[in-house]
Design a protein around this motif. Structure first.
Motif, short mmCIF file in Angstrom:
data_model
loop_
_atom_site.label_atom_id
_atom_site.label_comp_id
_atom_site.label_asym_id
_atom_site.label_seq_id
_atom_site.Cartn_x
_atom_site.Cartn_y
_atom_site.Cartn_z
N TRP A 70 -19.79 114.90 4.97
CA TRP A 70 -19.62 113.88 4.26
C TRP A 70 -18.51 113.07 4.41
O TRP A 70 -18.35 111.54 4.17
N LEU A 71 -17.52 113.50 4.97
CA LEU A 71 -16.32 112.79 5.20
C LEU A 71 -16.35 111.78 6.35
O LEU A 71 -16.04 110.61 6.51
N GLU A 74 -18.17 108.97 4.68
CA GLU A 74 -17.33 108.32 3.83
C GLU A 74 -16.64 107.34 4.87
O GLU A 74 -16.42 106.06 4.54
N SER A 75 -16.20 107.85 6.00
CA SER A 75 -15.31 107.15 6.97
C SER A 75 -16.05 105.72 7.49
O SER A 75 -15.82 104.81 7.75
N ILE A 78 -16.30 102.80 5.20
CA ILE A 78 -15.16 102.34 5.08
C ILE A 78 -14.91 101.41 6.20
O ILE A 78 -14.45 100.33 6.41
N VAL A 79 -15.31 102.11 7.60
CA VAL A 79 -15.10 101.33 8.76
C VAL A 79 -16.13 100.12 8.87
O VAL A 79 -16.07 99.27 9.32
N GLU A 84 -18.37 102.03 15.96
CA GLU A 84 -16.70 101.91 15.94
C GLU A 84 -16.33 103.37 15.15
O GLU A 84 -15.29 103.72 15.77
N LEU A 88 -13.81 106.00 16.85
CA LEU A 88 -12.37 106.34 16.21
C LEU A 88 -12.40 107.90 15.73
O LEU A 88 -11.30 108.43 16.16
N VAL A 89 -13.23 108.45 15.40
CA VAL A 89 -13.12 109.93 14.74
C VAL A 89 -13.20 110.79 16.05
O VAL A 89 -12.86 112.02 16.00
N ASN A 424 -13.60 97.29 4.35
CA ASN A 424 -12.21 97.72 3.61
C ASN A 424 -12.01 96.70 2.46
O ASN A 424 -10.98 96.80 1.66
N PRO B 140 -10.33 110.48 8.92
CA PRO B 140 -10.10 110.96 10.28
C PRO B 140 -10.19 109.79 11.34
O PRO B 140 -10.02 109.95 12.55
N LYS B 143 -5.94 107.61 14.11
CA LYS B 143 -5.24 108.26 15.04
C LYS B 143 -4.24 107.60 15.77
O LYS B 143 -4.74 106.56 16.55
N PHE B 260 -8.89 99.18 12.89
CA PHE B 260 -10.28 98.66 12.49
C PHE B 260 -10.48 97.21 13.24
O PHE B 260 -9.61 96.04 12.70
#
Lengths: 533, 340
Positions: A70-71, A74-75, A78-79, A84, A88-89, A424, B140, B143, B260
């Motif tokens: 789920w996280l 959510e990311s 937003i991204v 991408e 990022l993660v 965002n 997350p 970073k 971003f």
């Protein structure tokens, strides 16, 4: 891969066209031929079919990053971009160094491998690449390289690097070629192309007319025709075959089998520019009708009968195997008329001729434009009589002059985060109109979504307001206090069973923020329904 | 739980037992202030208690106010409640506020970051039962790279612009970010010029911290004299006529949001450097763990998402609405007043 990722980083980190062209040209100068061919293919949206579906990618990425699913989702919201978000993660080290072409050679056969093999390959590369390489690698899998590089910019850079004329390059890069098999020599450098059979010409596209038509000068130098609302296409007759190309450079011959009928009537060496239009009940239908055909790869007999299509011919680009594009529009039209006029009266032949009109005064052009809705067109095209058929979107000789859109004042009810440069920010809005229920209660009924039409500054203001006036959150969507009224413009509307409001709008967008209006002054659903033709 | 030690009210975070507010957003009698950014130190309170380094900063911003400075770890007691300030590492003078009453300890983080920026007193975790944390970058996807790498990129960018005869314009907050950038710019490349808003703040910071030499841009500054050098400007200067004097130039922004791609394009700067004065995802998690707190209250930032994650990890975590803006304000301050 390192150089290609570096190129994408450079293209990505500037808004200046000149810098982008320079970066791309210097890449074309240094890259290997195979990498060049793949770069051209990717930047002209010829990516290989997706070897791994995005559900799996999301699952693996959250696993590798050690975050709950789920996280990760959510990311992603937003991204705003999956590749991408993954880049990022997931953390990686620079360990893998292989050319772009090799990565693609490995990605293409991956499609047929087992899920485990796919996962091993993808995860290994995520972990072995730096941030931009990981981003680009994932983009190669998911597709949709939208990084502000148009085909035009790419062609210009290639022209700069090779010294070959831009228009010639544009033509060479059109149509159906396979980056797997074609060499850079064949694609770009070679003078005599052997397989031109199915190749369309680059489309000439028009800009919207910004000023009054009076500024175009003498009306007698101009012709008008209606701007039909279908799929702009080129239909090619060569070697006893017909090829149908959409403006998006997609070969769509199989979707419109009607046009094979034309082979009996139109000789080889003919290319027609026109509009594919739905033609149910022997008259022009709505874009909604056409949409039922666009989505289908194979067309059932029932659908062919219910919503047949026709070609509304605008222009003749090739005749008797000769490229006519440098001839004046008027001359090309005469040849087109000679070709089409005998065929048009026969209703079994799916070819119609878009009529051209000349007027003495600009006011007459304007009067014709006012009749667009009743003729089921979007407005007028203005074309200079002596104009050649140019390459790409050019100003000057052709202009589109659309009818003013229909408008209605609606209330902002929901907002969602945007994508890309608007991630965002809450920039995707849902709008409602007033409706009175059976109990006599007034309620807002959703009628359209829109995400364009405000300036960046206005979007920021609305965004800040939304963040402070949220009623409820549903993942990336928020409901907001009904407070703001916006004037929404759209091209047309049709009754719809799939929409809560009972009405489908075509191309809705925000025209103005009506800060002068309170929500009580917004329009009703009945007002909207009155606009249905 | 009746009467928590710190409560969220419409004026701010309130300690009822002591009658003191922490970083209130409406005027109150007595306020303890975590740091000098405008969303945390607002105008109109009767008394301001803050770290001694923050006193000249808020006096510069707010004018004649009744302020008292305390040092790190120095405690003071109000009606039995013991307060003390501890370094938050966000900007010079930024503090976490520790509140203790009858053996129960709460800590309000203010804004903070875990990495040492070479300018602010580095963050120190403070053990507590309840921790009120910002989570501006609580995803997350955030970073941070080590700042040495980022500054190497920034200096390379400057040197490249200089070699092309262009002026480099670097946007960053006038309080905190600007001085951090200044501290790490390689002045062997050229001179550093400053916008008045930044230079005024530099003068305040220089009263207690040494900063490299800068030149203030005035009406008399000539275009040719700027060429090849670097200009530090607040984000509000972006797109303003003030930049005309610097043509030809390249622009860049240093902010956590530059992680971003969309944010950089929205700002329409030529380069985005990912450099933040807030914690990244790992930094938030590490510092929460280091406090030993079992109760965590998440304020500004991705608070809903972050607190849900903490709950799944077994912490008693929740979200409270505040009027703090974190780095978001920075992103949106292209017009109007600079907020932080």
């Amino acid at each position: 891969m390192k150089d290609f990722a570096q190129l994408i980083r450079k293209l990505d980190s500037t808004n200046k066209t000149s810098v982008k062209v320079k970066a791309l040209a210097s890449y074309f100068n240094l890259a290997s031929d195979r990498d060049k061919v793949w770069t051209i293919a990717i930047l002209s949206h010829r990516r290989p079919s997706r070897p791994v579906n995005t559900t799996l990618l999301r699952q693996w990425a959250s696993e590798v990053a050690g975050v709950p699913h789920w996280l990760f989702e959510e990311s992603y919201h937003i991204v705003g971009d999956l590749a991408e978000t993954i880049a990022l993660v997931v953390s990686g080290k620079k360990e893998i160094d292989k050319p772009l072409a090799q990565v693609l050679d490995e990605l293409i056969p991956l499609k047929k491998r087992s899920e485990e093999e796919k996962k091993n390959y993808v995860v290994e590369h995520w972990l072995g690449f730096s941030f931009y390489e990981r981003f680009v690698f994932t983009k190669l899998i998911t597709g949709g390289f939208r990084i502000g590089i148009s085909q035009k910019l790419m062609t210009r850079s290639l022209s700069l690097a090779t010294g070959i004329d831009e228009d010639i390059l544009a033509y060479k890069l059109m149509g159906d070629w396979d980056p797997n098999t074609i060499s850079f020599q064949e694609l770009v450098l070679e003078k005599n192309k052997t397989d031109l059979l199915s190749k369309p010409y680059p489309f000439y596209l028009a800009y919207a007319l910004e000023d009054e038509p009076e500024n175009l000068g003498d009306p007698s130098e101009w012709l008008a025709e209606h701007k039909w609302d279908g799929i702009r296409s080129q239909v090619i007759f060569r070697n006893d075959e017909v090829f149908v190309w959409s403006r998006g450079e997609e070969l769509v011959t199989d979707k419109y089998p009607e046009f094979s009928l034309l082979l009996e009537h139109i000789p080889n060496g003919t290319v027609i520019d026109g509009e594919i239009l739905p033609y149910p009940k022997n008259s022009i239908g709505t874009f909604n009708d056409l949409q039922k055909r666009i989505g289908r790869k194979t067309v059932s007999k029932a659908l062919l009968k219910k919503i047949p299509v026709i070609l509304m011919a605008y222009d003749l680009l090739e005749w008797e195997g000769v490229d006519l594009r440098e001839q004046p529009f008027e001359e090309r039209r005469k040849k087109l008329e000679v070709l089409a006029e005998p065929l048009v009266p026969d209703s079994s032949i799916p070819l119609y001729l878009s009529g051209t009109m000349g007027f003495e005064h600009w006011s007459d052009f304007a009067a014709e434009r006012d009749r667009a809705r009743e003729k089921k067109s979007e407005g007028l095209m203005l074309k200079r009589k002596d104009s050649p058929y140019r390459v790409g979107r050019k100003k000057g000789d052709w202009w589109k002059w659309k009818v003013d859109p229909l408008t209605i004042d609606a209330v902002l009810t929901y907002a969602m985060r945007g994508h890309g440069r608007r991630s965002n920010l809450f920039t995707d809005y849902t709008f409602g109109l007033w409706n009175t229920t059976e109990d006599g209660e007034r309620e807002l009924v959703t009628f359209a979504k829109a995400y364009s039409g405000l300036t960046d500054a206005e979007f920021r203001k609305v965004d800040a307001w939304i963040k402070k006036n949220t009623l409820e959150r549903f993942g990336p969507v928020r409901s907001v206090t009904p407070y703001h009224v916006f004037e929404i413009a759209f091209e047309g509307l049709a009754p719809s069973g799939r929409h809560k409001s009972g009405v489908a709008t075509r191309f809705p967008r925000i025209l103005r923020w009506r800060t002068d209006k309170s929500i009580e002054e917004a329009n009703t659903l009945d007002d909207l329904k009155k606009l249905i033709p | 739980m009746e009467n928590p030690l710190l409560a969220f009210t419409d004026k701010g975070i309130y300690c009822e037992q002591a009658g003191v507010y922490l970083d209130p957003w409406k005027p109150v009698d007595k306020a303890i202030i975590s740091h000098g950014h405008a969303d945390h130190s607002r105008w109109g309170h009767g008394r301001y208690i803050t770290h001694e380094r923050n006193v000249p900063i808020i006096e510069h911003r707010l004018g004649n106010i009744h302020s008292t400075g305390v040092s790190w770890g120095e405690s003071f007691t109000v009606n039995g409640v013991r307060f003390s300030l501890h370094p938050a590492g966000h900007i010079p003078g930024s503090s976490q506020i520790r509140v203790e009453y009858k053996g129960e300890v709460w800590v309000f983080s203010g804004d903070y970051k875990t990495g040492d920026d070479g300018l602010s007193t580095p963050y120190e975790p403070v053990r507590c039962h309840a921790f009120i944390t910002e989570c501006t970058f609580g995803l997350p996807a955030f970073k941070w790279r080590p700042q040495e790498e980022v500054f190497r990129d920034i200096n390379e960018w400057w040197a490249e612009n200089r070699s092309e005869g262009k002026t480099s314009i670097l946007f960053g907050y006038s309080l905190g970010k600007a001085q951090r950038l200044l501290k790490h710019l390689d002045t062997s490349i050229g001179k550093v010029y400053t916008h008045a808003a930044i230079e005024n703040m530099n003068e305040v910071i220089r009263t207690f911290l040494p900063l490299p030499e800068t030149s203030r841009i005035t009406k008399e500054t000539q275009r040719d004299e700027l060429r090849g050098h670097l200009v530090l400007a607040p984000p509000s200067a972006h797109g303003s006529p003030w930049l005309r004097k610097m043509v030809p130039y390249e622009t860049a922004t240093a902010s956590g949001w530059m992680a971003f791609r969309g944010a950089r394009r929205r700002r329409a700067v030529d380069r985005g450097f990912v450099l933040s004065d807030h914690c990244d995802w790992a930094g938030l998690l590490e510092s929460i763990e280091a406090t030993g707190a079992t109760r965590v209250i998440c304020t500004h930032g991705y608070s809903d998402i972050f607190s849900r994650f903490l709950r799944e990890k077994g912490l008693d975590a929740r979200t409270e609405e505040t009027q703090y803006e974190g780095e978001l304000a920075e992103m949106n301050s292209t017009e109007g007043a600079e907020i932080t």
